[in-house]
Design a protein around this motif. Structure first.
Motif, PDB file in Angstrom:
ATOM      1  N   ARG A  30     -83.289 114.094-105.302  1.00  0.00           N
ATOM      2  CA  ARG A  30     -83.831 114.936-104.221  1.00  0.00           C
ATOM      3  C   ARG A  30     -85.110 114.337-103.651  1.00  0.00           C
ATOM      4  NH1 ARG A  30     -82.302 119.095-107.888  1.00  0.00           N
ATOM      5  NH2 ARG A  30     -84.456 119.232-108.623  1.00  0.00           N
ATOM      6  N   ILE A  31     -85.978 113.874-104.533  1.00  0.00           N
ATOM      7  CA  ILE A  31     -87.260 113.307-104.080  1.00  0.00           C
ATOM      8  C   ILE A  31     -87.018 112.038-103.275  1.00  0.00           C
ATOM      9  CG2 ILE A  31     -89.388 112.200-104.878  1.00  0.00           C
ATOM     10  CD1 ILE A  31     -89.341 114.198-107.228  1.00  0.00           C
ATOM     11  N   VAL A  32     -86.123 111.167-103.762  1.00  0.00           N
ATOM     12  CA  VAL A  32     -85.837 109.918-103.051  1.00  0.00           C
ATOM     13  C   VAL A  32     -85.248 110.212-101.671  1.00  0.00           C
ATOM     14  CG1 VAL A  32     -84.356 107.876-103.041  1.00  0.00           C
ATOM     15  CG2 VAL A  32     -85.608 108.494-105.103  1.00  0.00           C
ATOM     16  N   LEU A  33     -84.359 111.212-101.577  1.00  0.00           N
ATOM     17  CA  LEU A  33     -83.790 111.571-100.284  1.00  0.00           C
ATOM     18  C   LEU A  33     -84.870 112.062 -99.327  1.00  0.00           C
ATOM     19  CD1 LEU A  33     -80.455 113.365-101.305  1.00  0.00           C
ATOM     20  CD2 LEU A  33     -80.720 111.117-100.272  1.00  0.00           C
ATOM     21  N   VAL A  34     -85.756 112.919 -99.839  1.00  0.00           N
ATOM     22  CA  VAL A  34     -86.830 113.450 -98.989  1.00  0.00           C
ATOM     23  C   VAL A  34     -87.779 112.326 -98.565  1.00  0.00           C
ATOM     24  CG1 VAL A  34     -88.829 114.973 -98.927  1.00  0.00           C
ATOM     25  CG2 VAL A  34     -86.692 115.769 -99.940  1.00  0.00           C
ATOM     26  N   ILE A  35     -88.182 111.482 -99.535  1.00  0.00           N
ATOM     27  CA  ILE A  35     -89.100 110.383 -99.217  1.00  0.00           C
ATOM     28  C   ILE A  35     -88.422 109.381 -98.284  1.00  0.00           C
ATOM     29  CG2 ILE A  35     -90.421 108.473-100.182  1.00  0.00           C
ATOM     30  CD1 ILE A  35     -91.645 111.195-100.688  1.00  0.00           C
ATOM     31  N   GLY A  36     -87.116 109.129 -98.515  1.00  0.00           N
ATOM     32  CA  GLY A  36     -86.387 108.213 -97.634  1.00  0.00           C
ATOM     33  C   GLY A  36     -86.345 108.734 -96.215  1.00  0.00           C
ATOM     34  N   LEU A  37     -86.080 110.051 -96.059  1.00  0.00           N
ATOM     35  CA  LEU A  37     -86.077 110.649 -94.723  1.00  0.00           C
ATOM     36  C   LEU A  37     -87.463 110.566 -94.090  1.00  0.00           C
ATOM     37  CD1 LEU A  37     -84.615 112.205 -92.513  1.00  0.00           C
ATOM     38  CD2 LEU A  37     -85.149 114.330 -93.734  1.00  0.00           C
ATOM     39  N   ALA A  38     -88.490 110.840 -94.918  1.00  0.00           N
ATOM     40  CA  ALA A  38     -89.864 110.747 -94.401  1.00  0.00           C
ATOM     41  C   ALA A  38     -90.201 109.313 -93.986  1.00  0.00           C
ATOM     42  CB  ALA A  38     -90.853 111.238 -95.460  1.00  0.00           C
ATOM     43  N   SER A  39     -89.727 108.331 -94.770  1.00  0.00           N
ATOM     44  CA  SER A  39     -89.976 106.925 -94.429  1.00  0.00           C
ATOM     45  C   SER A  39     -89.280 106.548 -93.124  1.00  0.00           C
ATOM     46  CB  SER A  39     -89.489 106.015 -95.564  1.00  0.00           C
ATOM     47  OG  SER A  39     -90.158 106.301 -96.773  1.00  0.00           O
ATOM     48  N   LEU A  40     -88.037 107.016 -92.972  1.00  0.00           N
ATOM     49  CA  LEU A  40     -87.303 106.743 -91.727  1.00  0.00           C
ATOM     50  C   LEU A  40     -88.022 107.339 -90.527  1.00  0.00           C
ATOM     51  CD1 LEU A  40     -84.796 105.645 -90.289  1.00  0.00           C
ATOM     52  CD2 LEU A  40     -83.635 107.795 -90.807  1.00  0.00           C
ATOM     53  N   LEU A  41     -88.493 108.590 -90.694  1.00  0.00           N
ATOM     54  CA  LEU A  41     -89.234 109.234 -89.606  1.00  0.00           C
ATOM     55  C   LEU A  41     -90.543 108.493 -89.338  1.00  0.00           C
ATOM     56  CD1 LEU A  41     -88.670 113.002 -90.474  1.00  0.00           C
ATOM     57  CD2 LEU A  41     -87.565 111.660 -88.683  1.00  0.00           C
ATOM     58  N   ALA A  42     -91.175 107.966 -90.420  1.00  0.00           N
ATOM     59  CA  ALA A  42     -92.416 107.196 -90.236  1.00  0.00           C
ATOM     60  C   ALA A  42     -92.153 105.917 -89.452  1.00  0.00           C
ATOM     61  CB  ALA A  42     -93.027 106.870 -91.602  1.00  0.00           C
ATOM     62  N   ILE A  43     -91.052 105.231 -89.781  1.00  0.00           N
ATOM     63  CA  ILE A  43     -90.705 103.993 -89.059  1.00  0.00           C
ATOM     64  C   ILE A  43     -90.424 104.295 -87.591  1.00  0.00           C
ATOM     65  CG2 ILE A  43     -88.983 102.165 -88.871  1.00  0.00           C
ATOM     66  CD1 ILE A  43     -88.688 102.298 -91.916  1.00  0.00           C
ATOM     67  N   ILE A  44     -89.640 105.370 -87.347  1.00  0.00           N
ATOM     68  CA  ILE A  44     -89.351 105.753 -85.961  1.00  0.00           C
ATOM     69  C   ILE A  44     -90.634 106.140 -85.238  1.00  0.00           C
ATOM     70  CG2 ILE A  44     -88.147 107.432 -84.509  1.00  0.00           C
ATOM     71  CD1 ILE A  44     -85.969 107.549 -86.646  1.00  0.00           C
ATOM     72  N   GLY A  45     -91.511 106.874 -85.949  1.00  0.00           N
ATOM     73  CA  GLY A  45     -92.773 107.284 -85.348  1.00  0.00           C
ATOM     74  C   GLY A  45     -93.651 106.106 -84.984  1.00  0.00           C
ATOM     75  N   VAL A  46     -93.698 105.104 -85.870  1.00  0.00           N
ATOM     76  CA  VAL A  46     -94.500 103.915 -85.582  1.00  0.00           C
ATOM     77  C   VAL A  46     -93.916 103.157 -84.396  1.00  0.00           C
ATOM     78  CG1 VAL A  46     -95.171 101.648 -86.474  1.00  0.00           C
ATOM     79  CG2 VAL A  46     -95.417 103.665 -87.916  1.00  0.00           C
ATOM     80  N   GLU A  47     -92.568 103.049 -84.364  1.00  0.00           N
ATOM     81  CA  GLU A  47     -91.925 102.365 -83.240  1.00  0.00           C
ATOM     82  C   GLU A  47     -92.240 103.072 -81.924  1.00  0.00           C
ATOM     83  OE1 GLU A  47     -90.177  99.665 -82.966  1.00  0.00           O
ATOM     84  OE2 GLU A  47     -89.742  99.086 -85.036  1.00  0.00           O
ATOM     85  N   ARG A  48     -92.106 104.410 -81.930  1.00  0.00           N
ATOM     86  CA  ARG A  48     -92.391 105.163 -80.716  1.00  0.00           C
ATOM     87  C   ARG A  48     -93.875 105.108 -80.374  1.00  0.00           C
ATOM     88  NH1 ARG A  48     -88.545 108.929 -79.253  1.00  0.00           N
ATOM     89  NH2 ARG A  48     -89.878 109.160 -77.406  1.00  0.00           N
ATOM     90  N   GLY A  49     -94.712 105.150 -81.416  1.00  0.00           N
ATOM     91  CA  GLY A  49     -96.144 105.120 -81.185  1.00  0.00           C
ATOM     92  C   GLY A  49     -96.628 103.804 -80.598  1.00  0.00           C
TER      93      GLY A  49
END
Length: 455
Positions: free
Chosen positions: A169-188
């Motif tokens: 569960r933690i890895v899934l949540v952290i993985g989703l957060a990491s994906l959102l962070a990568i997308i956020g950095v790309e958009r930013g």
């Protein structure tokens, strides 16, 4: 190759993903310790219940082994192996396993509370509980001691499953957060990419301020860059003005000097004087040409497409007229200058003056350094209009063709009165009109073909 330190994207992702990884590790560790504590507390309570059951059954039976009903009940409560030992008030062994490890006499244990400890029994790790019961009126008076040992296999299995489920569960949540962070950095960082694209599309002589809507953090950088562009524009403009003024100032005295040298040549008969005056005249002509080309270069660099003088004209007509203008010079040099047009007309938008200057330099170079046949040609190649000047002379070795665009470089120092600026002016004009220039072999791999492609 961009190093990790110089990449803003990598730095941002590093500062975002490393804390997420540390957080994931901390959450898994917390899950491990909290699950271990919960599982231990549950099983320890079960061991207290087992101890009470054993003591009650043994005291009622007068010290006999557990009854079948009690044994069945214990086996249903857990899949672990269970060992027990009952000692009487005088410390005498009553029933159970006589070789169970004894506990330390802690204060908690002495006051009748359960005391838990881990040890090894029968070559396997076990969890043990020791407890004292006060017995009165049941054939025995005093404190009866109960030891219960239980294997830890089920505990470890439960702990492993709990930690694995939590980790997933933690890895899934952290993985989703990491994906959102990568997308956020790309958009930013998109504004930076747009700024980079805007700068890359500019030509080297386009020093206008950047008028792009940017986030607050980047706008400060853009403002500083615009301020630098303004200072750079002023510096270049001052340099151009100086060169232009110097060229203008030189042209008049040079013209006077050339006229006086030509007049003196007609009035002297001494061979040495004639030779000296001819040398002065040649140097004066070369210096005059240098001043003229410096002035032309400053005009071209100051107005890449002619500025306010940008107009629409027929490139075919311009090339034909320019060729006609140079025919007399070609006849004087005993060379054949011709014009070819494979298209009837081609409307072109740009600076007519600069295109004339460019073609004049190409024809002049061909007459000076080329063979006895020169062709000016307008054609179409892959949907682009091509302006070509070809001669049948010695040509230029392929490894030296890049040098002709360098300022004040002349491959043949003996030829003509050139000063090494003609091809640089040509390149400036071509690039200012978004064109490309190529130096190729002429027909039959003889001579030089200068091809200019305009979009």
């Amino acid at each position: 190759m961009t190093s990790p330190i110089s990449s803003l994207k990598r730095r941002l992702l590093t500062w975002l993903l490393i804390p997420l990884a540390v957080m994931a590790f901390a959450l898994v560790a917390e899950s491990y310790f909290s699950s271990k504590k919960s599982i231990r507390e549950i099983h320890d309570r079960m061991m207290v219940s087992m101890a009470l059951l054993v003591s009650e059954n043994v005291i009622k039976s007068g010290g006999d082994m557990l009854s079948e009903d009690a044994s069945a009940l214990l086996s249903l409560s857990s899949n672990e192996r269970l060992y027990y030992q009952v000692l009487g008030p005088d410390g005498a062994f009553i029933t159970g396993y006589a070789d169970l490890p004894q506990p330390k006499k802690t204060q908690k244990y002495l006051e009748g509370y359960p005391h838990f400890y881990d040890t090894i029994y029968d070559n396997q790790p076990v969890r043990m509980m020791a407890m004292r019961f006060l017995v009165e009126g049941r054939g025995a008076e005093g404190w009866v001691r109960i030891l219960v040992a239980q294997t830890k296999t089920e505990r470890d299995d439960l702990l492993l499953r709990a930690v694995l489920q939590s980790a997933v569960r933690i890895v899934l949540v952290i993985g989703l957060a990491s994906l959102l962070a990568i997308i956020g950095v790309e958009r930013g960082l998109e504004p930076l990419a747009k700024l980079q694209t805007s700068i890359q599309k500019r030509s080297y002589n386009d020093l206008r301020p950047i008028n792009k809507s940017m986030p607050k953090e980047i706008s400060k950088v853009v403002e500083a860059l615009n301020a630098l562009l303004v200072r750079l524009q002023d510096s270049i403009e001052n340099q151009r003005r100086f060169i232009s003024n110097a060229s203008h100032q030189l042209r008049t005295p040079l013209a006077v000097l050339q006229a006086e040298a030509e007049l003196a040549l007609r009035e002297v008969d001494d061979p040495q004087s004639i030779q000296a005056l001819e040398s002065i005249l040649a140097s004066t002509k070369q210096t005059s040409r240098l001043a003229k080309q410096l002035l032309s270069l400053t005009r071209v660099r100051g107005n890449p497409r002619g500025g306010a003088n940008e107009t629409q004209f027929d490139l075919v007509v311009l090339a034909r007229d320019m060729t006609v203008e140079w025919v007399k010079r070609a006849i004087d040099l005993e060379k054949d200058l011709g014009f070819e047009a494979e298209i009837s007309e081609r409307l072109f938008r740009g600076s007519e003056f600069q295109i004339r200057e460019m073609l004049s330099n190409l024809i002049d170079n061909a007459l000076k350094y080329g063979g006895d046949e020169i062709s000016v040609r307008v054609t179409e190649i892959d949907g682009q209009v091509a302006l070509e000047v070809e001669d049948n002379g010695k040509g230029i070795p392929e490894d030296q063709r890049g040098q002709v665009f360098e300022r004040f470089v002349r491959l043949d120092e003996r030829a003509g009165e050139g000063c090494g600026l003609g091809m640089d002016i040509v390149r400036e004009i071509v690039e200012g009109h978004d064109g490309k220039i190529k130096l190729l072999d002429g027909k039959g791999n003889q001579g030089l073909l200068v091809r200019i492609l305009f979009p």
